[in-house]
Design an enzyme around this catalytic site. Structure first.
Site, short mmCIF file in Angstrom:
data_model
loop_
_atom_site.label_atom_id
_atom_site.label_comp_id
_atom_site.label_asym_id
_atom_site.label_seq_id
_atom_site.Cartn_x
_atom_site.Cartn_y
_atom_site.Cartn_z
N ASP A 1 -7.04 -2.57 9.09
CA ASP A 1 -6.77 -2.86 7.69
C ASP A 1 -7.67 -4.01 7.25
OD1 ASP A 1 -5.59 -2.62 5.28
OD2 ASP A 1 -3.75 -3.68 5.80
N ASP A 15 0.83 -1.21 0.00
CA ASP A 15 0.00 0.00 0.00
C ASP A 15 0.86 1.26 0.00
OD1 ASP A 15 -2.64 -1.26 2.19
OD2 ASP A 15 -1.97 -1.84 0.20
N TYR A 71 2.18 1.97 -3.37
CA TYR A 71 1.06 2.45 -4.18
C TYR A 71 0.81 3.93 -3.90
CZ TYR A 71 -3.69 2.97 -5.95
OH TYR A 71 -4.81 3.41 -6.61
N CYS A 96 27.91 -28.85 3.47
CA CYS A 96 27.81 -27.78 4.47
C CYS A 96 28.64 -26.58 4.03
CB CYS A 96 28.30 -28.29 5.82
SG CYS A 96 28.49 -27.00 7.06
N CYS A 117 33.01 -29.04 12.55
CA CYS A 117 32.46 -27.94 11.73
C CYS A 117 32.66 -26.61 12.45
CB CYS A 117 30.97 -28.18 11.48
SG CYS A 117 30.17 -26.89 10.50
N CYS A 125 31.86 -26.11 6.35
CA CYS A 125 32.98 -27.05 6.44
C CYS A 125 33.11 -27.98 5.24
CB CYS A 125 32.87 -27.89 7.72
SG CYS A 125 31.50 -29.07 7.66
N CYS A 168 24.39 -30.63 9.28
CA CYS A 168 25.78 -31.02 9.11
C CYS A 168 26.16 -31.75 10.40
CB CYS A 168 26.65 -29.78 8.94
SG CYS A 168 28.40 -30.10 9.19
N SER A 216 -12.65 8.10 -0.23
CA SER A 216 -11.54 7.52 0.54
C SER A 216 -10.84 8.65 1.28
CB SER A 216 -10.59 6.79 -0.39
OG SER A 216 -10.03 7.71 -1.30
N LEU A 217 -10.10 8.30 2.30
CA LEU A 217 -9.44 9.32 3.10
C LEU A 217 -8.08 9.65 2.52
CD1 LEU A 217 -10.14 8.13 6.76
CD2 LEU A 217 -11.41 9.77 5.36
N ARG A 235 -17.35 -1.05 -0.84
CA ARG A 235 -17.15 0.32 -1.25
C ARG A 235 -17.19 0.46 -2.77
NH1 ARG A 235 -12.78 2.83 -2.50
NH2 ARG A 235 -12.72 5.09 -2.39
N LYS A 264 -7.29 2.64 12.82
CA LYS A 264 -7.67 2.28 11.45
C LYS A 264 -7.32 0.81 11.24
CE LYS A 264 -7.14 4.02 6.74
NZ LYS A 264 -6.97 2.71 6.13
N LYS A 283 -10.29 12.92 12.70
CA LYS A 283 -11.46 13.58 12.11
C LYS A 283 -11.81 14.83 12.90
CE LYS A 283 -13.60 9.26 10.56
NZ LYS A 283 -14.50 8.18 10.98
N LYS A 338 -0.94 7.08 8.43
CA LYS A 338 -0.53 5.70 8.21
C LYS A 338 0.74 5.41 9.00
CE LYS A 338 -3.25 4.10 4.79
NZ LYS A 338 -2.78 3.09 3.88
N TYR A 372 -17.40 3.17 11.82
CA TYR A 372 -16.76 4.42 12.18
C TYR A 372 -17.43 5.67 11.63
CZ TYR A 372 -14.52 3.04 7.77
OH TYR A 372 -14.29 2.61 6.51
N GLU A 400 -15.50 -1.28 8.62
CA GLU A 400 -14.45 -2.12 8.07
C GLU A 400 -14.73 -3.56 8.48
OE1 GLU A 400 -12.33 -0.10 6.52
OE2 GLU A 400 -10.56 -1.30 6.06
N GLU A 438 -9.36 7.74 15.89
CA GLU A 438 -9.78 6.33 15.95
C GLU A 438 -8.70 5.47 15.34
OE1 GLU A 438 -13.79 5.85 14.05
OE2 GLU A 438 -13.66 8.03 14.09
#
Ligand SMILES: [Zn+2]
Length: 668
Positions: A120, A36, A39, A410, A433, A413, A428, A85-86, A139, A118, A292, A316, A228, A176, A116
């Protein structure tokens, strides 16, 4: 200037295409290829370029619409009020800037904020009519969503009828839908056990569950939801957002568990920051906090842009997932010889920490996750846990990716490695070793093994780190001079340590066998094997069938012993121990001169330690008991003896002085 414009146009075209692609992956296919955060960064870049070059804005730019389109299979429903969307922000500075903007727009000094958590999950909108849940929708693109009423009704925390005492009968509420972290883990375990593909994260699991065409499947998923926003109400509603949340709770809806109201942005920031450390302990996956404006009247005056309401912003938390490239897989050898594959990653910043390595656990895990070298991979960092590779982005493969195979040798060794049946881990078993030497040396010197007093874990660390000891046989080359000064060792203790090492040469074959640290060979097994085979030569050439005849030795132990002696490094080590004068043979339990005789020791001896004395008796075929009983034959009494001496006299047992004992074992 013209050149700059051309460059901007190309980048904007590229961004529009990229974002549309990722929108499809995220909203429609539930199979995101980037995090996200990544993005949001693409989106921010596009917004900035569009602000700079408003004439170049394309009609199909993702900034012009709220992303996502409903799937064909579900009925489409229009939201009563558009679901915007926020706007997101990632720093305290941005929160302060937001506060300045709000106050400027409002031309007011007094602003109350509600904060509040959030969660996911997947955004949903519920419509209640005449008190009854009449419709639930995703949504979608914010204007039109999917009708998922049947699935949402299966969520038990969602009331089918509002509390009539709340005074509400017709309202639209947003929230959510999510799957709690514990439930998510349990669900993934079950899916793996039944051969189904695991979900990448709780959000994907929730989205996949809500958008099930079969409500029975959705009903079996551990979905939950919190609400919410009261987005529409036919009845009069409170004039603050916090008041609305209270009203929703009264109506029977689950709301955010931590709602707080603040007068200043500084208090908001302090509260938000306090949650950054708490987030990993919560039962749900949080990706931030929502701030808010509390007054509904102020919210109305602030209004919204084409995309976001101006009265709210999402803060975020630092991203916990990022994509990067799996450059290589390296193998680490643990202290106990376990080979662990480690992902070598193109370094990537995940929530303020640069991650360049992640554990892959074992070769089965690599196969299960279908990882290839060169893959784009989604990497997750959760709390204090070592970073994990979540999954490869299979869609991003170019064909140049390479399958990985665990090395047969290994890496520390060069010995051959083996993976036991029913075990996920490859190991091993080379006793020399270098990766395992500290662990093996500490075990070799421990009480039940060679019982070398004074050589504990901290001295072992120093002996290995200074290069004085590379394998257990080199202990026997140590001189008091070499030890002085190490770990604050004085001359006197350096001599007693070397004396303890010297004395261990006489410990007996069975202790040595245990001290070698052969996998699955415990103290008792070592003893039984030593007495059954009587020499290391005989043991070396014993077949698995011969070994399996020994009491307590099964297929697994027998194979482990075979593997140990099959390794030339181990055979060479035994030769060196033999040359150092250690006992690599025993007369056998039944054939020694003290066979059938049981000794008990009490008090201190001057010429040897208790362990050495026990070793001497055992080497000659005798047994040692811890207390005087009917079967005790001899009680050896040293200086300051305990109550055992009295008991021996009372029971008329043969009592030996130290000198008499030494004569008996041939050291008088
Ligand atoms: Zn090794």
């Amino acid at each position: 200037m013209k050149n700059d414009t051309g460059k901007a146009r190309r980048r904007m075209d590229e961004l529009v295409e990229l974002i549309s692609h990722h929108d499809r992956k995220y909203y429609i296919e539930d199979a995101p290829e980037i995090s996200d955060y990544e993005y949001d960064m693409l989106m921010k870049e596009l917004i900035a370029l569009e602000a700079e070059h408003p004439k170049l804005i394309q009609p199909d730019s993702p900034t012009r619409r709220v992303s996502g389109a409903p799937l064909d299979e579900f009925a489409q429903v229009e939201h009563k009020v558009h679901m915007l969307s926020l706007d997101n922000c990632y720093s305290v500075e941005e929160l302060k800037e937001y506060d300045r903007r709000v106050r400027k727009w409002l031309k007011e000094e007094t602003v109350e904020y509600v904060v509040e958590i959030k969660i996911d999950g997947l955004g949903i909108a519920l419509l209640y009519e005449d008190g009854l849940l009449s419709r639930a929708a995703t949504r979608g693109d914010g204007r039109v969503g999917e009708d998922v009423t049947a699935n949402v009704k299966t969520i038990r925390s969602i009331p089918l009828r509002l509390n009539s005492s709340s005074g509400f009968s017709t309202l639209e509420v947003r929230g959510e839908a999510y799957i709690p972290v514990d439930e998510f883990r349990r669900m993934n375990r079950e899916r793996e056990e039944t051969g189904l593909q695991a979900f990448a994260n709780p959000r994907n699991a929730a989205a996949g569950s809500i958008r099930q065409l079969d409500p029975k499947v959705a009903a079996a998923r551990p979905l939950d939801a919190i609400f919410y926003t009261l987005s529409y109400s036919a009845e009069p509603a409170p004039d603050t957002h916090s008041g609305c949340l209270d009203a929703l709770r009264d109506a029977g809806l689950k709301t955010s568990p931590a709602v707080s109201v603040f007068d200043t942005i500084d208090d908001v920031i302090q509260y938000v920051s306090s949650w950054e450390t708490k987030r990993d302990r919560m039962e749900y996956e949080m990706d931030g906090m929502v701030v808010k404006v509390n007054s509904i009247e102020q919210q109305r005056r602030l209004g919204a842009t084409a995309k976001n309401p101006r009265w709210a912003i999402a803060y975020k938390f630092p991203a916990k997932q990022m994509t990067t490239t799996l450059l290589d897989i390296q193998v680490q050898v643990g202290r106990t010889g376990a080979l662990t594959p480690v992902a070598i990653l193109d370094p990537v910043d995940i929530g303020g920490v640069t991650v360049s390595r992640a554990t892959l656990h074992n070769e089965g895990e690599i196969a299960r996750k279908d990882l290839m070298i060169g893959d784009r991979v989604l990497v997750e960092r959760a709390g204090d846990v070592i970073p994990q590779v979540v999954k490869p982005i299979v869609e991003a493969r170019t064909g140049s990716e390479q399958r990985y195979q665990m090395p047969a040798l290994c890496p520390a060794c060069g010995s051959e490695t083996a993976r036991e049946e029913d075990e996920a881990v490859r190991r091993c078993d080379n006793a020399t070793c270098p990766a395992q030497i500290k662990e093996r040396l500490a075990h070799f010197c421990s009480r039940d093994a060679m019982d070398i007093e004074g050589v504990g874990p901290s001295l072992v660390d120093v002996l290995v780190d200074t290069g004085l000891v590379h394998d257990v046989s080199e202990l026997y080359d140590l001189t008091p001079e070499a030890l002085i000064g190490l770990e604050g060792i004085a001359e006197k203790s350096s001599r007693s340590i070397v004396a303890a090492i010297d004395a261990s040469r006489a410990k007996g074959f069975e202790r040595l066998l245990f001290a070698l640290g052969i996998r699955h060979v415990g103290f008792t097994t070592a003893r039984d094997i030593a007495f059954a085979f009587t020499s290391i030569e005989a043991l070396k050439s014993a077949a698995v069938e011969d070994l399996s005849r020994v009491h307590g030795v099964g297929e697994v132990v027998a194979s482990s012993i075979r593997r140990f002696f099959y390794n030339p490094a181990n055979v060479e080590l035994i030769e060196r121990l033999k040359a150092a004068g250690l006992s690599v043979a025993t007369e056998g339990h039944r054939s020694g001169p003290l066979q059938g005789k049981t000794f008990v020791f009490t008090g201190e001896m001057r010429s040897m330690t208790r362990q050495e004395a026990i070793g001497a008796v055992e080497a000659l075929g005798g047994d040692v008991g811890s207390s005087v009983t009917k079967s005790t034959d001899f009680v050896v009494v040293g200086d300051s003896p305990g109550s055992k001496a009295q008991k021996a006299r009372k029971m008329n047992k043969a009592i030996l002085s130290e000198e008499e004992f030494l004569t008996m074992i041939g050291r008088g």
